[in-house]
Design a protein around this motif. Structure first.
Motif, mmCIF file in Angstrom:
data_model
loop_
_atom_site.group_PDB
_atom_site.id
_atom_site.type_symbol
_atom_site.label_atom_id
_atom_site.label_comp_id
_atom_site.label_asym_id
_atom_site.label_seq_id
_atom_site.Cartn_x
_atom_site.Cartn_y
_atom_site.Cartn_z
ATOM 1 N N LEU A 1 0.840 -1.201 0.000
ATOM 2 C CA LEU A 1 0.000 0.000 0.000
ATOM 3 C C LEU A 1 0.866 1.239 0.000
ATOM 4 C CD1 LEU A 1 -2.162 -0.977 3.105
ATOM 5 C CD2 LEU A 1 -2.804 -1.363 0.746
ATOM 6 N N ILE A 2 0.334 2.313 -0.554
ATOM 7 C CA ILE A 2 0.971 3.632 -0.464
ATOM 8 C C ILE A 2 -0.059 4.574 0.122
ATOM 9 C CG2 ILE A 2 0.335 4.237 -2.832
ATOM 10 C CD1 ILE A 2 3.552 5.390 -1.231
ATOM 11 N N GLY A 3 0.379 5.486 0.987
ATOM 12 C CA GLY A 3 -0.582 6.433 1.545
ATOM 13 C C GLY A 3 0.019 7.389 2.543
ATOM 14 N N ASP A 4 -0.880 8.096 3.216
ATOM 15 C CA ASP A 4 -0.557 9.087 4.242
ATOM 16 C C ASP A 4 0.219 10.282 3.716
ATOM 17 O OD1 ASP A 4 -1.978 7.862 6.183
ATOM 18 O OD2 ASP A 4 -0.269 7.050 7.267
ATOM 19 N N GLY A 5 0.077 10.585 2.457
ATOM 20 C CA GLY A 5 0.702 11.777 1.898
ATOM 21 C C GLY A 5 -0.340 12.593 1.170
ATOM 22 N N PRO A 6 0.007 13.810 0.769
ATOM 23 C CA PRO A 6 -0.947 14.640 0.028
ATOM 24 C C PRO A 6 -1.436 13.940 -1.243
ATOM 25 C CG PRO A 6 1.028 15.877 0.605
ATOM 26 C CD PRO A 6 1.295 14.454 0.949
ATOM 27 N N GLY A 7 -2.737 13.853 -1.395
ATOM 28 C CA GLY A 7 -3.330 13.243 -2.575
ATOM 29 C C GLY A 7 -3.341 11.733 -2.565
ATOM 30 N N GLU A 8 -2.911 11.103 -1.483
ATOM 31 C CA GLU A 8 -2.885 9.644 -1.407
ATOM 32 C C GLU A 8 -3.863 9.170 -0.335
ATOM 33 O OE1 GLU A 8 -1.389 8.023 -3.672
ATOM 34 O OE2 GLU A 8 -0.095 9.594 -4.447
ATOM 35 N N GLN A 9 -4.143 7.882 -0.321
ATOM 36 C CA GLN A 9 -5.120 7.322 0.614
ATOM 37 C C GLN A 9 -4.603 7.386 2.056
ATOM 38 O OE1 GLN A 9 -5.760 3.346 -0.837
ATOM 39 N NE2 GLN A 9 -3.644 2.768 -0.594
ATOM 40 N N PRO A 10 -5.501 7.652 3.002
ATOM 41 C CA PRO A 10 -5.085 7.642 4.415
ATOM 42 C C PRO A 10 -4.917 6.206 4.916
ATOM 43 C CG PRO A 10 -7.404 8.197 4.231
ATOM 44 C CD PRO A 10 -6.880 8.078 2.826
ATOM 45 N N LEU A 11 -3.971 6.023 5.822
ATOM 46 C CA LEU A 11 -3.699 4.700 6.381
ATOM 47 C C LEU A 11 -3.775 4.743 7.911
ATOM 48 C CD1 LEU A 11 -0.569 3.866 4.164
ATOM 49 C CD2 LEU A 11 -2.937 3.176 3.766
ATOM 50 N N PRO A 12 -4.949 5.087 8.480
ATOM 51 C CA PRO A 12 -5.044 5.215 9.937
ATOM 52 C C PRO A 12 -4.934 3.869 10.642
ATOM 53 C CG PRO A 12 -7.215 5.340 8.987
ATOM 54 C CD PRO A 12 -6.236 5.290 7.836
ATOM 55 N N GLY A 13 -4.217 3.875 11.751
ATOM 56 C CA GLY A 13 -4.107 2.671 12.563
ATOM 57 C C GLY A 13 -3.092 1.659 12.069
ATOM 58 N N LEU A 14 -2.482 1.901 10.915
ATOM 59 C CA LEU A 14 -1.497 0.963 10.387
ATOM 60 C C LEU A 14 -0.100 1.458 10.757
ATOM 61 C CD1 LEU A 14 -3.035 0.266 6.865
ATOM 62 C CD2 LEU A 14 -3.212 -1.114 8.933
ATOM 63 N N CYS B 1 5.218 10.164 1.703
ATOM 64 C CA CYS B 1 4.269 9.076 1.930
ATOM 65 C C CYS B 1 4.922 7.895 2.641
ATOM 66 C CB CYS B 1 3.693 8.595 0.600
ATOM 67 S SG CYS B 1 2.779 9.863 -0.288
ATOM 68 N N ARG B 2 4.061 6.938 2.990
ATOM 69 C CA ARG B 2 4.525 5.680 3.573
ATOM 70 C C ARG B 2 4.166 4.534 2.634
ATOM 71 N NH1 ARG B 2 2.568 4.045 8.978
ATOM 72 N NH2 ARG B 2 0.508 4.464 8.160
ATOM 73 N N VAL B 3 5.089 3.598 2.482
ATOM 74 C CA VAL B 3 4.829 2.373 1.730
ATOM 75 C C VAL B 3 4.793 1.246 2.759
ATOM 76 C CG1 VAL B 3 5.668 0.774 -0.025
ATOM 77 C CG2 VAL B 3 5.946 3.235 -0.347
ATOM 78 N N LEU B 4 3.680 0.526 2.778
ATOM 79 C CA LEU B 4 3.481 -0.543 3.751
ATOM 80 C C LEU B 4 3.302 -1.881 3.055
ATOM 81 C CD1 LEU B 4 0.855 1.129 6.126
ATOM 82 C CD2 LEU B 4 3.347 1.158 6.325
ATOM 83 N N ARG B 5 3.772 -2.927 3.724
ATOM 84 C CA ARG B 5 3.501 -4.306 3.317
ATOM 85 C C ARG B 5 2.599 -4.917 4.370
ATOM 86 N NH1 ARG B 5 6.538 -7.766 0.239
ATOM 87 N NH2 ARG B 5 6.445 -9.348 1.863
#
Length: 182
Positions: free
Chosen positions: A55-68, A132-136
């Motif tokens: 997943l990619i997120g938590d940056g401007p214009g990207e999906q939020p990743l709350p709690g991850l 942003c953050r990239v998560l696995r």
């Protein structure tokens, strides 16, 4: 042993084929299910890469990743691409990838190909590294029983909106095009 292999294959195949997964992370997520979570369940786009959902997120214009959070747990529910119904639910270990690492570069290469409507095209990976953050989401042993009921909930509040007045010229432009076509 055979059941674990079948569960792993089901998780991988279903997650690969689905463009969206429903993810809930937070302190309430436990290894064998969910006992109430402090984060909402979110529909997130992803890619399946190297045995995990990325997943990619938590940056401007990207999906939020709350709690991850890195090292935390999450529950992932995969829907059918055809019918939209739940296929499988599984627990995941959340791993945040460090920008510039080989794992980050490989995940970003896959994510970049699936990102729709990116505002910055080829500069996207550099922006992701900065902002942003990239998560696995790495599957853990077994699958979870699917919950009963619809699990319907009110949409999570967001600053994004599409409700704005239509510009005055739009109806005239549309009406003129119809008349010219006759």
């Amino acid at each position: 042993m055979t059941e674990q292999l079948l569960d792993r294959a089901l998780v991988e195949e279903a997650t690969k084929k689905s463009g969206l997964i429903w993810v809930r992370g937070g302190s309430g997520v436990q290894a064998h299910g969910v006992a109430g979570s402090d984060a909402p369940t979110r529909a997130l786009w992803h890619v399946w890469h190297d045995g995990a959902a990325c997943l990619i997120g938590d940056g401007p214009g990207e999906q939020p990743l709350p709690g991850l959070v890195d090292g935390g747990a999450a529950v992932v529910t995969v829907r059918s691409k055809d019918k939209g119904g739940r296929l499988v639910a599984w627990t995941a270990k959340v791993v945040e990838l460090a920008p510039g690492s080989p794992a980050w570069d490989a995940a970003v290469a896959e994510l970049k190909g699936k990102r729709l409507n990116a505002p910055d095209g080829e500069a996207m990976p550099a922006r992701w590294a900065r902002e942003c953050r990239v998560l696995r989401l790495e599957p853990q042993a077994g699958t979870l029983p699917l919950p009963d009921g619809s699990l319907a909930a009110a949409p999570v509040p967001t600053p994004a909106t599409t409700r704005q007045p239509i510009p005055a010229s739009v109806p005239r432009l549309l009406f003129k095009r119809r008349q010219r076509g006759r």
